[in-house]
Design a protein around this motif. Structure first.
Motif, PDB file in Angstrom:
ATOM      1  N   MET A   1       0.847  -1.169   0.000  1.00  0.00           N
ATOM      2  CA  MET A   1       0.000   0.000   0.000  1.00  0.00           C
ATOM      3  C   MET A   1       0.895   1.236   0.000  1.00  0.00           C
ATOM      4  O   MET A   1       1.787   1.359   0.827  1.00  0.00           O
ATOM      5  CB  MET A   1      -0.897  -0.014   1.229  1.00  0.00           C
ATOM      6  CG  MET A   1      -1.734   1.228   1.375  1.00  0.00           C
ATOM      7  SD  MET A   1      -2.852   1.197   2.783  1.00  0.00           S
ATOM      8  CE  MET A   1      -1.720   1.099   4.146  1.00  0.00           C
ATOM      9  N   LEU A   2       0.631   2.119  -0.926  1.00  0.00           N
ATOM     10  CA  LEU A   2       1.365   3.368  -1.024  1.00  0.00           C
ATOM     11  C   LEU A   2       0.718   4.444  -0.152  1.00  0.00           C
ATOM     12  O   LEU A   2      -0.467   4.348   0.196  1.00  0.00           O
ATOM     13  CB  LEU A   2       1.396   3.851  -2.467  1.00  0.00           C
ATOM     14  CG  LEU A   2       2.031   2.912  -3.490  1.00  0.00           C
ATOM     15  CD1 LEU A   2       1.869   3.464  -4.886  1.00  0.00           C
ATOM     16  CD2 LEU A   2       3.491   2.676  -3.152  1.00  0.00           C
ATOM     17  N   ALA A   3       1.486   5.470   0.165  1.00  0.00           N
ATOM     18  CA  ALA A   3       0.981   6.575   0.985  1.00  0.00           C
ATOM     19  C   ALA A   3      -0.280   7.178   0.380  1.00  0.00           C
ATOM     20  O   ALA A   3      -1.274   7.421   1.079  1.00  0.00           O
ATOM     21  CB  ALA A   3       2.062   7.638   1.135  1.00  0.00           C
ATOM     22  N   VAL A   4      -0.271   7.394  -0.919  1.00  0.00           N
ATOM     23  CA  VAL A   4      -1.421   8.016  -1.576  1.00  0.00           C
ATOM     24  C   VAL A   4      -2.651   7.104  -1.510  1.00  0.00           C
ATOM     25  O   VAL A   4      -3.777   7.577  -1.381  1.00  0.00           O
ATOM     26  CB  VAL A   4      -1.075   8.430  -3.021  1.00  0.00           C
ATOM     27  CG1 VAL A   4      -0.861   7.225  -3.926  1.00  0.00           C
ATOM     28  CG2 VAL A   4      -2.141   9.348  -3.592  1.00  0.00           C
ATOM     29  N   GLN A   5      -2.441   5.797  -1.574  1.00  0.00           N
ATOM     30  CA  GLN A   5      -3.566   4.867  -1.473  1.00  0.00           C
ATOM     31  C   GLN A   5      -4.181   4.918  -0.082  1.00  0.00           C
ATOM     32  O   GLN A   5      -5.397   4.840   0.059  1.00  0.00           O
ATOM     33  CB  GLN A   5      -3.122   3.439  -1.783  1.00  0.00           C
ATOM     34  CG  GLN A   5      -2.859   3.186  -3.249  1.00  0.00           C
ATOM     35  CD  GLN A   5      -2.377   1.777  -3.482  1.00  0.00           C
ATOM     36  OE1 GLN A   5      -1.327   1.389  -2.954  1.00  0.00           O
ATOM     37  NE2 GLN A   5      -3.114   1.008  -4.248  1.00  0.00           N
ATOM     38  N   CYS A   6      -3.358   5.040   0.930  1.00  0.00           N
ATOM     39  CA  CYS A   6      -3.869   5.133   2.298  1.00  0.00           C
ATOM     40  C   CYS A   6      -4.760   6.365   2.431  1.00  0.00           C
ATOM     41  O   CYS A   6      -5.876   6.283   2.937  1.00  0.00           O
ATOM     42  CB  CYS A   6      -2.715   5.201   3.300  1.00  0.00           C
ATOM     43  SG  CYS A   6      -3.271   5.328   5.017  1.00  0.00           S
ATOM     44  N   LYS A   7      -4.264   7.485   1.960  1.00  0.00           N
ATOM     45  CA  LYS A   7      -5.041   8.730   2.079  1.00  0.00           C
ATOM     46  C   LYS A   7      -6.322   8.664   1.246  1.00  0.00           C
ATOM     47  O   LYS A   7      -7.390   9.066   1.706  1.00  0.00           O
ATOM     48  CB  LYS A   7      -4.194   9.932   1.668  1.00  0.00           C
ATOM     49  CG  LYS A   7      -4.889  11.230   1.964  1.00  0.00           C
ATOM     50  CD  LYS A   7      -3.957  12.398   1.916  1.00  0.00           C
ATOM     51  CE  LYS A   7      -4.672  13.642   2.423  1.00  0.00           C
ATOM     52  NZ  LYS A   7      -3.778  14.769   2.563  1.00  0.00           N
ATOM     53  N   MET A   8      -6.238   8.142   0.029  1.00  0.00           N
ATOM     54  CA  MET A   8      -7.440   8.024  -0.808  1.00  0.00           C
ATOM     55  C   MET A   8      -8.466   7.124  -0.134  1.00  0.00           C
ATOM     56  O   MET A   8      -9.664   7.430  -0.129  1.00  0.00           O
ATOM     57  CB  MET A   8      -7.091   7.467  -2.189  1.00  0.00           C
ATOM     58  CG  MET A   8      -6.386   8.452  -3.087  1.00  0.00           C
ATOM     59  SD  MET A   8      -6.199   7.882  -4.802  1.00  0.00           S
ATOM     60  CE  MET A   8      -5.182   6.435  -4.628  1.00  0.00           C
ATOM     61  N   ALA A   9      -8.010   6.006   0.418  1.00  0.00           N
ATOM     62  CA  ALA A   9      -8.917   5.065   1.070  1.00  0.00           C
ATOM     63  C   ALA A   9      -9.569   5.703   2.290  1.00  0.00           C
ATOM     64  O   ALA A   9     -10.775   5.583   2.501  1.00  0.00           O
ATOM     65  CB  ALA A   9      -8.161   3.802   1.471  1.00  0.00           C
ATOM     66  N   ARG A  10      -8.780   6.393   3.078  1.00  0.00           N
ATOM     67  CA  ARG A  10      -9.302   7.041   4.283  1.00  0.00           C
ATOM     68  C   ARG A  10     -10.360   8.079   3.932  1.00  0.00           C
ATOM     69  O   ARG A  10     -11.440   8.132   4.531  1.00  0.00           O
ATOM     70  CB  ARG A  10      -8.132   7.678   5.056  1.00  0.00           C
ATOM     71  CG  ARG A  10      -8.527   8.259   6.382  1.00  0.00           C
ATOM     72  CD  ARG A  10      -7.316   8.707   7.169  1.00  0.00           C
ATOM     73  NE  ARG A  10      -6.480   9.688   6.487  1.00  0.00           N
ATOM     74  CZ  ARG A  10      -6.792  10.976   6.351  1.00  0.00           C
ATOM     75  NH1 ARG A  10      -7.930  11.461   6.809  1.00  0.00           N
ATOM     76  NH2 ARG A  10      -5.953  11.804   5.745  1.00  0.00           N
ATOM     77  N   VAL A  11     -10.072   8.884   2.917  1.00  0.00           N
ATOM     78  CA  VAL A  11     -11.014   9.921   2.495  1.00  0.00           C
ATOM     79  C   VAL A  11     -12.286   9.299   1.901  1.00  0.00           C
ATOM     80  O   VAL A  11     -13.392   9.747   2.176  1.00  0.00           O
ATOM     81  CB  VAL A  11     -10.341  10.897   1.499  1.00  0.00           C
ATOM     82  CG1 VAL A  11     -11.350  11.838   0.872  1.00  0.00           C
ATOM     83  CG2 VAL A  11      -9.248  11.686   2.207  1.00  0.00           C
ATOM     84  N   ALA A  12     -12.126   8.230   1.118  1.00  0.00           N
ATOM     85  CA  ALA A  12     -13.286   7.560   0.530  1.00  0.00           C
ATOM     86  C   ALA A  12     -14.230   7.028   1.607  1.00  0.00           C
ATOM     87  O   ALA A  12     -15.445   6.990   1.414  1.00  0.00           O
ATOM     88  CB  ALA A  12     -12.838   6.419  -0.377  1.00  0.00           C
ATOM     89  N   LEU A  13     -13.660   6.648   2.740  1.00  0.00           N
ATOM     90  CA  LEU A  13     -14.468   6.128   3.844  1.00  0.00           C
ATOM     91  C   LEU A  13     -14.896   7.221   4.818  1.00  0.00           C
ATOM     92  O   LEU A  13     -15.544   6.937   5.822  1.00  0.00           O
ATOM     93  CB  LEU A  13     -13.666   5.063   4.609  1.00  0.00           C
ATOM     94  CG  LEU A  13     -13.372   3.781   3.850  1.00  0.00           C
ATOM     95  CD1 LEU A  13     -12.324   2.960   4.585  1.00  0.00           C
ATOM     96  CD2 LEU A  13     -14.643   2.986   3.638  1.00  0.00           C
TER      97      LEU A  13
END
Length: 74
Positions: A1-13
């Motif tokens: 998991m990349l940093a950007v994926q973590c942030k995108m996932a968090r925001v999506a939720l």
């Protein structure tokens, strides 16, 4: 998991850093460090990823358009 994926996932939720930290049983600073691109222990990243997946995120590998995330069932 990349940093950007973590942030995108968090925001999506619609999760804040503290919310995700609680779900993953890590400190909010750990989430912030990951999202800044700092290197963390593999087991810590896996705990965060597992928490995001349990909350409904699916990680999309890089396939020419870059890595991403989507909500399960979307």
């Amino acid at each position: 998991m990349l940093a950007v994926q973590c942030k995108m996932a968090r925001v999506a939720l619609s999760l804040g850093i503290r919310d995700l930290a609680e779900l993953a049983k890590v400190s909010p600073d750990t989430i912030a460090r990951l999202e800044r691109g700092e290197e963390l222990k593999e087991r810590t990243v896996e705990a965060i990823r597992a928490a995001l997946e349990a909350a409904g995120v699916q990680f999309i590998p890089e396939n020419g358009g870059g890595p991403g995330v989507r909500l399960k069932g979307a």
